[in-house]
Design an enzyme around this catalytic site. Structure first.
Site, PDB file in Angstrom:
ATOM      1  N   LYS A 112     -15.908 -37.548  82.054  1.00  0.00           N
ATOM      2  CA  LYS A 112     -15.391 -37.311  83.402  1.00  0.00           C
ATOM      3  C   LYS A 112     -14.187 -36.373  83.391  1.00  0.00           C
ATOM      4  O   LYS A 112     -14.055 -35.511  84.260  1.00  0.00           O
ATOM      5  CB  LYS A 112     -15.016 -38.639  84.076  1.00  0.00           C
ATOM      6  CG  LYS A 112     -16.246 -39.452  84.455  1.00  0.00           C
ATOM      7  CD  LYS A 112     -15.914 -40.644  85.313  1.00  0.00           C
ATOM      8  CE  LYS A 112     -17.170 -41.459  85.564  1.00  0.00           C
ATOM      9  NZ  LYS A 112     -16.957 -42.625  86.397  1.00  0.00           N
ATOM     10  N   LYS A 195     -28.592 -39.138  83.040  1.00  0.00           N
ATOM     11  CA  LYS A 195     -28.457 -40.369  83.827  1.00  0.00           C
ATOM     12  C   LYS A 195     -28.367 -40.056  85.324  1.00  0.00           C
ATOM     13  O   LYS A 195     -27.667 -39.110  85.709  1.00  0.00           O
ATOM     14  CB  LYS A 195     -27.171 -41.073  83.374  1.00  0.00           C
ATOM     15  CG  LYS A 195     -26.880 -42.393  84.028  1.00  0.00           C
ATOM     16  CD  LYS A 195     -25.504 -42.919  83.625  1.00  0.00           C
ATOM     17  CE  LYS A 195     -24.405 -42.382  84.530  1.00  0.00           C
ATOM     18  NZ  LYS A 195     -23.201 -43.249  84.597  1.00  0.00           N
ATOM     19  N   LYS A 198     -23.786 -40.553  90.638  1.00  0.00           N
ATOM     20  CA  LYS A 198     -23.312 -39.955  91.886  1.00  0.00           C
ATOM     21  C   LYS A 198     -22.587 -38.641  91.643  1.00  0.00           C
ATOM     22  O   LYS A 198     -22.592 -37.769  92.488  1.00  0.00           O
ATOM     23  CB  LYS A 198     -22.423 -40.926  92.659  1.00  0.00           C
ATOM     24  CG  LYS A 198     -21.154 -41.342  91.956  1.00  0.00           C
ATOM     25  CD  LYS A 198     -20.331 -42.280  92.806  1.00  0.00           C
ATOM     26  CE  LYS A 198     -19.075 -42.728  92.087  1.00  0.00           C
ATOM     27  NZ  LYS A 198     -19.327 -43.744  91.045  1.00  0.00           N
TER      28      LYS A 198
HETATM   29  N1  AQP Z   1     -28.399 -44.297  86.122  1.00  0.00           N
HETATM   30  C1  AQP Z   1     -28.067 -45.574  85.945  1.00  0.00           C
HETATM   31  N2  AQP Z   1     -28.940 -46.430  85.361  1.00  0.00           N
HETATM   32  C2  AQP Z   1     -28.627 -47.740  85.188  1.00  0.00           C
HETATM   33  N3  AQP Z   1     -27.449 -48.274  85.559  1.00  0.00           N
HETATM   34  C3  AQP Z   1     -26.549 -47.473  86.150  1.00  0.00           C
HETATM   35  N4  AQP Z   1     -25.306 -47.686  86.640  1.00  0.00           N
HETATM   36  C4  AQP Z   1     -24.819 -46.530  87.143  1.00  0.00           C
HETATM   37  N5  AQP Z   1     -25.717 -45.548  86.974  1.00  0.00           N
HETATM   38  C5  AQP Z   1     -26.800 -46.092  86.370  1.00  0.00           C
HETATM   39  C6  AQP Z   1     -24.634 -48.982  86.655  1.00  0.00           C
HETATM   40  O1  AQP Z   1     -24.240 -49.269  87.977  1.00  0.00           O
HETATM   41  C7  AQP Z   1     -23.098 -50.127  87.930  1.00  0.00           C
HETATM   42  C8  AQP Z   1     -22.090 -49.723  88.947  1.00  0.00           C
HETATM   43  O2  AQP Z   1     -21.629 -48.460  88.654  1.00  0.00           O
HETATM   44  P1  AQP Z   1     -20.202 -47.993  89.154  1.00  0.00           P
HETATM   45  O3  AQP Z   1     -19.944 -48.436  90.502  1.00  0.00           O
HETATM   46  O4  AQP Z   1     -19.200 -48.285  88.124  1.00  0.00           O
HETATM   47  O5  AQP Z   1     -20.439 -46.493  89.239  1.00  0.00           O
HETATM   48  P2  AQP Z   1     -20.614 -45.531  88.087  1.00  0.00           P
HETATM   49  O6  AQP Z   1     -20.967 -46.087  86.776  1.00  0.00           O
HETATM   50  O7  AQP Z   1     -19.382 -44.732  88.146  1.00  0.00           O
HETATM   51  O8  AQP Z   1     -21.908 -44.902  88.732  1.00  0.00           O
HETATM   52  P3  AQP Z   1     -22.277 -43.453  88.566  1.00  0.00           P
HETATM   53  O9  AQP Z   1     -23.164 -43.028  89.639  1.00  0.00           O
HETATM   54  O10 AQP Z   1     -22.754 -43.275  87.176  1.00  0.00           O
HETATM   55  O11 AQP Z   1     -20.906 -42.765  88.843  1.00  0.00           O
HETATM   56  P4  AQP Z   1     -20.240 -41.589  88.083  1.00  0.00           P
HETATM   57  O12 AQP Z   1     -21.062 -40.405  88.439  1.00  0.00           O
HETATM   58  O13 AQP Z   1     -18.872 -41.533  88.691  1.00  0.00           O
HETATM   59  O14 AQP Z   1     -20.286 -41.928  86.652  1.00  0.00           O
HETATM   60  C9  AQP Z   1     -22.589 -50.098  86.504  1.00  0.00           C
HETATM   61  O15 AQP Z   1     -22.902 -51.326  85.885  1.00  0.00           O
HETATM   62  C10 AQP Z   1     -23.345 -48.982  85.871  1.00  0.00           C
HETATM   63  O16 AQP Z   1     -23.590 -49.219  84.504  1.00  0.00           O
END
Ligand code: AQP
Length: 332
Positions: A112, A195, A198
């Protein structure tokens, strides 16, 4: 009953299919077997800039989606992280137990911060895994339902729990990640080696649960598939088709081999058309339920007030023990 704890960010817009299949579905299932605590992690959200009014709205939206997905306040404790100040209070202690090098090895931070550039990366983003350690340890959690991307943070939690216990005496339960292998990583529909996320996904590759169902159907139908025609699960050779099979199997409760048999001799088009229907059937009532909760803010607030009370009871007890062990003079 064993304890479960997890958190999800109050994302602008909505949860995506990766969040739902990788994490939220497991939250719902663990309500039956665990004493489960789930929170919307607004403290984590401000590691990147947030508009205050939007953050508030997104926090409610996240709670409404968790309820729509099947969390039941009678069977779990649902709350907002900032309503329980113990998270930040324990995080400081954990910050002071973590090596700088150790924190620097967190791959999520590396990814990130590389994307954001050093000047826009906050110290909060650097220490957010340590806040997560505090989140988990406060509840003496046994199981932490997360996607694969969070495994390293749960490992850090285990290390710090053991370090604290070793230095100050038995205080924290050492948790384990609860990661369901098949859905641990849902991939971008356009870039099936990446993956679904968002921030990293292409707009066409990201399925937001609250999007217009028609738009979602279109995304599924235009998902990237692989060369060849055979519908077979093979993560290496056929990442696109394998991702679609995983989504299909999980949403319908059908096994992947059954799907392979059903689509034998049929083309990718048939699979995508049917999966589009499956996803639309899932998101349509999900959107309606989310809206119902949003339309009733009083109920939402009372669920959160009750959740915060229950969470604080547990968190305050753990924090008091930890502060005592560290050697802080009790306040009279
Ligand atoms: N692609 C994915 N497959 C399986 N699990 C996923 N998680 C996120 N993406 C996938 C799981 O969702 C939970 C909540 O995530 P979060 O709110 O912590 O958001 P995040 O991990 O920041 O989600 P993103 O979309 O992946 O955000 P960015 O782009 O900011 O990194 C977690 O348990 C996560 O593992």
């Amino acid at each position: 009953r064993p304890r479960a704890l997890s958190g999800i960010q109050p994302t602008a817009g909505s949860f995506h299919l990766g969040n739902y299949l990788g994490a939220v579905r497991q939250y719902v299932a663990l309500q039956d077997t665990h004493d489960a605590f789930y929170m919307v992690v607004d403290l984590h959200a401000i590691t990147v800039p947030q508009d205050p009014a939007e953050l508030r709205a997104n926090t409610r939206l996240a709670v409404a989606q968790l309820l729509a997905a099947g969390l039941d306040p009678q069977r779990c404790t649902l709350f907002v992280q900032s309503h329980v100040p113990e998270h930040a209070q324990l995080a400081w202690v954990m910050n002071c137990l973590t090596g700088f090098g150790e924190a620097s090895r967190m791959t999520q931070f590396k990814d990130k911060s590389a994307k954001q550039g050093a000047d826009r990366t906050t110290v909060g983003l650097f220490t957010y895994p340590i806040l997560q350690v505090a989140d988990i340890l406060l509840y003496q959690a046994d199981a932490v339902p997360v996607g694969e991307d969070q495994r390293q943070h749960v490992e850090l939690t285990r290390d710090l729990a053991e370090r604290f216990n070793g230095r100050f005496g038995e205080t924290f339960r050492v948790p384990a990640p609860h990661i369901v292998r098949e859905v641990a990583k849902i991939y971008d529909l356009q870039e099936p080696a990446t993956k679904m996320s968002k921030s990293a996904s292409t707009p066409k590759g990201l399925v937001n649960l609250l999007d217009e169902p028609k738009a979602t159907a279109k995304k599924i139908k235009s998902a990237v598939t692989d060369t060849g025609t055979e519908i077979r699960f093979d993560r290496e050779a056929k990442p696109g088709v394998s991702n679609l099979l995983t989504i299909y199997a999980t949403l319908t409760g059908t096994s992947v081999p059954e799907l392979e048999a059903r689509y034998e001799g049929k083309g990718y088009g048939a699979l995508k058309t049917d999966l589009a229907d499956v996803v639309v059937e899932f998101v349509t009532p999900f959107r309606a339920r989310t809206q119902e909760y949003l339309d009733d803010p009083e109920t939402l607030d009372s669920i959160l007030a009750e959740g915060a009370d229950k969470a604080r009871t547990v968190a305050a007890e753990t924090l008091a023990q930890a502060y005592e062990k560290v050697g802080f003079l009790p306040a009279k």
